[in-house]
Design an enzyme around this catalytic site. Sequence first.
Site, PDB file in Angstrom:
ATOM      1  CE  LYS A 204      -4.128  -2.131   1.948  1.00 62.39           C
ATOM      2  NZ  LYS A 204      -5.081  -2.207   3.092  1.00 62.39           N
ATOM      3  NE  ARG A 240      -7.074  -8.785   1.509  1.00 63.11           N
ATOM      4  CZ  ARG A 240      -6.885  -7.951   0.483  1.00 63.11           C
ATOM      5  NH1 ARG A 240      -6.025  -6.934   0.601  1.00 63.11           N
ATOM      6  NH2 ARG A 240      -7.548  -8.120  -0.654  1.00 63.11           N
TER       7      ARG A 240
END
Length: 263
Positions: A204, A240
């Site tokens: 991210k 994740r």
Amino acid sequence: MKRLKIMGILNVTPDSFSDGGRYNSVKDALERARSMVHEGVDIIDVGGYSTRPAGYTEITEEEEISRVIPVIEAISDLGPDISIDTFRGPVARRALEAGATMINDQWRGTYDETILDAARDFDAPIFLMHNNDHASYGDVVEDMIRELLESAELAKSHGVKEENIWLDPGIGFVKSRKEELEVMRRLDELVAVGYPVLLATSRKRMIKELMDEEAPAHGRDEATAATTIHGIHKGVAGVRVHNIALNRKLSDAYVRLKEDLDG
């Protein structure tokens, strides 16, 4: 110390920020899922709706279902749990009927409460990710915890078992970089409320900015793994990630080292 749960990301979309289009055929998705199993994945997270920060395309429930159901059916006998990454109740229900065993809801049950009914009816664990439509906080960690606990109570009011509820702090959603770092710094406060916590930082923008360089998405895996180790130290139960093998090796090594150091 329990072994960390590794949730592997399997996006079957043409527009995911990291791997859009790579696995949006059943053949390619099945091949990737088999690789994930070899690398040590615990949960395969199948998503058919991109939630990238910008540039994603709105799709109907029918289109989302048509993307994920054939993949779930194809990978359902590989062994790991399968989570459906959706915030829509009908999509979650169809996925559970097709062989999914968990729900990963980026709107923590607030976008479509029927997703909580699906979790109840199939006795499926559900991951409630912190998200909202205001992005305005007093104390970001206290407000995040309060909103997540409200969602946990909402899930239980729909009949979801307490032991089936996970919480996710929602890195990358409705938070500034400063606020995300504060959440990472105080992850143990979320862990302390008693629900298992899933940390999802993989590739991210926070990772990109921490690296202080223009790394492509796939070049952020080592920095992602550093946040995995930080998460274990803070007590998270799962992560994740895109790169299963790297995070599996490092997390297992960290757990063994911690056990040896603690005697």
